[in-house]
Design a protein around this motif. Structure first.
Motif, PDB file in Angstrom:
ATOM      1  N   ARG A   1      39.780  27.120  81.512  1.00 37.85           N
ATOM      2  CA  ARG A   1      39.275  25.779  82.185  1.00 37.85           C
ATOM      3  C   ARG A   1      39.348  24.451  81.454  1.00 37.85           C
ATOM      4  NH1 ARG A   1      35.760  28.896  79.558  1.00 37.85           N
ATOM      5  NH2 ARG A   1      35.395  29.771  81.459  1.00 37.85           N
ATOM      6  N   MET A   2      39.610  23.367  82.115  1.00 39.65           N
ATOM      7  CA  MET A   2      38.682  22.075  82.066  1.00 39.65           C
ATOM      8  C   MET A   2      37.647  22.047  82.032  1.00 39.65           C
ATOM      9  SD  MET A   2      41.420  20.324  83.968  1.00 39.65           S
ATOM     10  CE  MET A   2      41.596  19.026  83.882  1.00 39.65           C
ATOM     11  N   PRO A   3      37.076  21.245  80.867  1.00 36.21           N
ATOM     12  CA  PRO A   3      36.262  20.832  79.092  1.00 36.21           C
ATOM     13  C   PRO A   3      35.009  19.302  80.255  1.00 36.21           C
ATOM     14  CG  PRO A   3      37.477  20.790  77.936  1.00 36.21           C
ATOM     15  CD  PRO A   3      38.251  21.131  79.232  1.00 36.21           C
ATOM     16  N   ALA A   4      34.343  19.411  80.115  1.00 33.71           N
ATOM     17  CA  ALA A   4      34.113  17.411  80.588  1.00 33.71           C
ATOM     18  C   ALA A   4      35.082  16.488  79.409  1.00 33.71           C
ATOM     19  CB  ALA A   4      32.658  17.469  80.700  1.00 33.71           C
ATOM     20  N   ASP A   5      34.465  17.131  78.452  1.00 35.94           N
ATOM     21  CA  ASP A   5      34.355  15.855  76.921  1.00 35.94           C
ATOM     22  C   ASP A   5      35.406  16.901  76.132  1.00 35.94           C
ATOM     23  OD1 ASP A   5      34.591  14.089  74.769  1.00 35.94           O
ATOM     24  OD2 ASP A   5      32.597  14.423  75.028  1.00 35.94           O
ATOM     25  N   GLU A   6      36.299  16.053  76.000  1.00 34.87           N
ATOM     26  CA  GLU A   6      37.826  17.019  75.242  1.00 34.87           C
ATOM     27  C   GLU A   6      37.571  16.405  73.163  1.00 34.87           C
ATOM     28  OE1 GLU A   6      42.453  16.505  74.206  1.00 34.87           O
ATOM     29  OE2 GLU A   6      41.196  14.873  74.523  1.00 34.87           O
TER      30      GLU A   6
ATOM     31  N   SER B   1      38.747  40.430  56.967  1.00 36.79           N
ATOM     32  CA  SER B   1      40.388  40.305  57.415  1.00 36.79           C
ATOM     33  C   SER B   1      40.953  40.000  58.478  1.00 36.79           C
ATOM     34  CB  SER B   1      39.850  42.185  57.479  1.00 36.79           C
ATOM     35  OG  SER B   1      39.582  42.831  56.504  1.00 36.79           O
ATOM     36  N   PHE B   2      40.825  38.566  58.538  1.00 34.76           N
ATOM     37  CA  PHE B   2      41.720  38.147  59.824  1.00 34.76           C
ATOM     38  C   PHE B   2      41.679  38.860  61.377  1.00 34.76           C
ATOM     39  CE2 PHE B   2      42.933  37.749  55.579  1.00 34.76           C
ATOM     40  CZ  PHE B   2      43.307  35.937  55.329  1.00 34.76           C
ATOM     41  N   LYS B   3      40.457  39.154  61.006  1.00 41.18           N
ATOM     42  CA  LYS B   3      39.777  40.398  62.829  1.00 41.18           C
ATOM     43  C   LYS B   3      39.564  39.378  63.852  1.00 41.18           C
ATOM     44  CE  LYS B   3      40.398  45.003  61.094  1.00 41.18           C
ATOM     45  NZ  LYS B   3      39.215  45.778  61.473  1.00 41.18           N
ATOM     46  N   VAL B   4      40.144  38.756  64.585  1.00 42.96           N
ATOM     47  CA  VAL B   4      39.746  38.174  65.606  1.00 42.96           C
ATOM     48  C   VAL B   4      39.680  38.248  66.640  1.00 42.96           C
ATOM     49  CG1 VAL B   4      39.976  36.262  63.880  1.00 42.96           C
ATOM     50  CG2 VAL B   4      41.334  36.423  66.040  1.00 42.96           C
ATOM     51  N   ARG B   5      38.605  37.427  67.277  1.00 40.62           N
ATOM     52  CA  ARG B   5      38.690  38.150  69.203  1.00 40.62           C
ATOM     53  C   ARG B   5      38.814  36.445  69.922  1.00 40.62           C
ATOM     54  NH1 ARG B   5      35.410  37.890  73.400  1.00 40.62           N
ATOM     55  NH2 ARG B   5      33.595  37.632  71.632  1.00 40.62           N
ATOM     56  N   PHE B   6      39.678  36.704  71.096  1.00 41.35           N
ATOM     57  CA  PHE B   6      40.303  35.572  71.950  1.00 41.35           C
ATOM     58  C   PHE B   6      39.429  35.640  72.284  1.00 41.35           C
ATOM     59  CE2 PHE B   6      41.475  33.962  75.824  1.00 41.35           C
ATOM     60  CZ  PHE B   6      42.516  32.671  75.649  1.00 41.35           C
ATOM     61  N   VAL B   7      38.361  33.763  72.604  1.00 38.16           N
ATOM     62  CA  VAL B   7      36.922  34.266  73.837  1.00 38.16           C
ATOM     63  C   VAL B   7      37.471  33.315  74.662  1.00 38.16           C
ATOM     64  CG1 VAL B   7      34.923  33.058  73.744  1.00 38.16           C
ATOM     65  CG2 VAL B   7      35.470  33.927  71.531  1.00 38.16           C
ATOM     66  N   CYS B   8      38.039  32.001  75.007  1.00 37.89           N
ATOM     67  CA  CYS B   8      38.975  31.733  76.327  1.00 37.89           C
ATOM     68  C   CYS B   8      39.609  30.280  75.783  1.00 37.89           C
ATOM     69  CB  CYS B   8      37.936  30.879  76.812  1.00 37.89           C
ATOM     70  SG  CYS B   8      36.619  29.836  75.848  1.00 37.89           S
ATOM     71  N   GLY B   9      39.826  29.685  76.716  1.00 42.39           N
ATOM     72  CA  GLY B   9      41.665  29.039  76.630  1.00 42.39           C
ATOM     73  C   GLY B   9      40.152  27.588  77.254  1.00 42.39           C
ATOM     74  N   PHE B  10      40.754  26.487  76.914  1.00 40.93           N
ATOM     75  CA  PHE B  10      40.641  24.890  77.235  1.00 40.93           C
ATOM     76  C   PHE B  10      41.526  24.139  77.796  1.00 40.93           C
ATOM     77  CE2 PHE B  10      37.121  26.796  75.076  1.00 40.93           C
ATOM     78  CZ  PHE B  10      35.812  26.370  75.611  1.00 40.93           C
ATOM     79  N   ARG B  11      41.487  23.475  78.281  1.00 41.71           N
ATOM     80  CA  ARG B  11      42.830  22.638  79.084  1.00 41.71           C
ATOM     81  C   ARG B  11      42.146  20.772  79.259  1.00 41.71           C
ATOM     82  NH1 ARG B  11      45.366  22.062  83.661  1.00 41.71           N
ATOM     83  NH2 ARG B  11      44.186  23.546  84.661  1.00 41.71           N
TER      84      ARG B  11
END
Length: 240
Positions: free
Chosen positions: A80-85, A115-125
């Motif tokens: 998604r494209m955020p309003a403010d980078e 232990s470096f465990k992470v979850r991808f939440v979302c991406g921004f463009r």
């Protein structure tokens, strides 16, 4: 009548094409992004684990393409494209350098604890840059991977002003439009079956007026017969 059949066929073909596009999109969306998003979380976790190991052993073995594939495949359609980078591109912080990449020191410590465990939440463009938001396992901590900036850093206060819901394809709106279009087309099919094309109806009306103006005494039988036929056609409006 032939013209009307061709018009109906064109409408039906358009509906079928729209349905094929909708079905193909929905299958691809369900089978691809949702599955890959979960796999990507595991791949990124392992990448961070290996990065930490390399830093402690003072070596560089990572291939960043192992994690860069995801944004290349999905950013254009899903991020998604955020309003403010400025909410995503935060100021520099004390960091470790690994090849051309920087990872915040404080972030690396928190990752090590979990232990470096992470979850991808979302991406921004934003224009040509992509940002990925991750959540650290069993915590409320989040961090940003600035793809073009080649940086990873914690993010906190800025989260409240960001939409962090799961990404959806930017084609969703197109699919909704196609579904509405199909509904409208289906509603017009019955009307198209009943209604004469405007140009045909206009010609018939003109011809009827001409017949009605003919000297009835001179061609009473022929004219009356043609007139009655035309009136019947216009009244029925090709119901059958």
């Amino acid at each position: 009548k032939k013209k009307k059949e061709n018009d109906l066929l064109a409408v039906i073909n358009e509906i079928n094409i729209n349905n094929q596009y909708i079905s193909g999109f929905e299958e691809r969306k369900a089978d691809s992004f949702e599955t890959d998003r979960k796999i990507y979380s595991g791949i990124f976790s392992q990448h961070l684990r290996n990065l930490y190991k390399d830093l402690t052993e003072d070596k560089f073995t990572l291939n960043w393409n192992d994690v860069l594939y995801f944004h290349k495949r999905y950013a254009a359609e899903f991020y998604r494209m955020p309003a403010d980078e400025a909410l995503l591109k935060l100021p520099s912080v004390p960091s470790y350098q690994y090849q051309e990449y920087l990872i915040e020191r404080k972030l690396l410590g928190k990752l090590n604890i979990q232990s470096f465990k992470v979850r991808f939440v979302c991406g921004f463009r934003f224009e040509r840059n992509e940002y990925e938001l991750f959540k650290i396992f069993q915590s409320d901590e989040h961090f940003i991977f600035d793809v073009e900036g080649r940086r990873m850093y914690l993010i906190d206060e800025e989260l409240k002003d960001l939409d962090t819901s799961e990404n959806e394809s930017n084609q969703v709106s197109i699919i909704s439009q196609l579904k509405r279009k199909n509904e409208e087309l289906e509603e017009t099919i019955e009307e198209r079956k009943r209604k004469l094309p405007d140009d045909v109806e206009s010609v018939l009306k003109d011809y009827l007026r001409n017949l009605e103006s003919v000297d009835i005494m001179s061609k009473i039988f022929d004219v009356n017969e043609e007139t009655n036929i035309l009136r019947a056609m216009l009244n029925l409006n090709l119901n059958n």
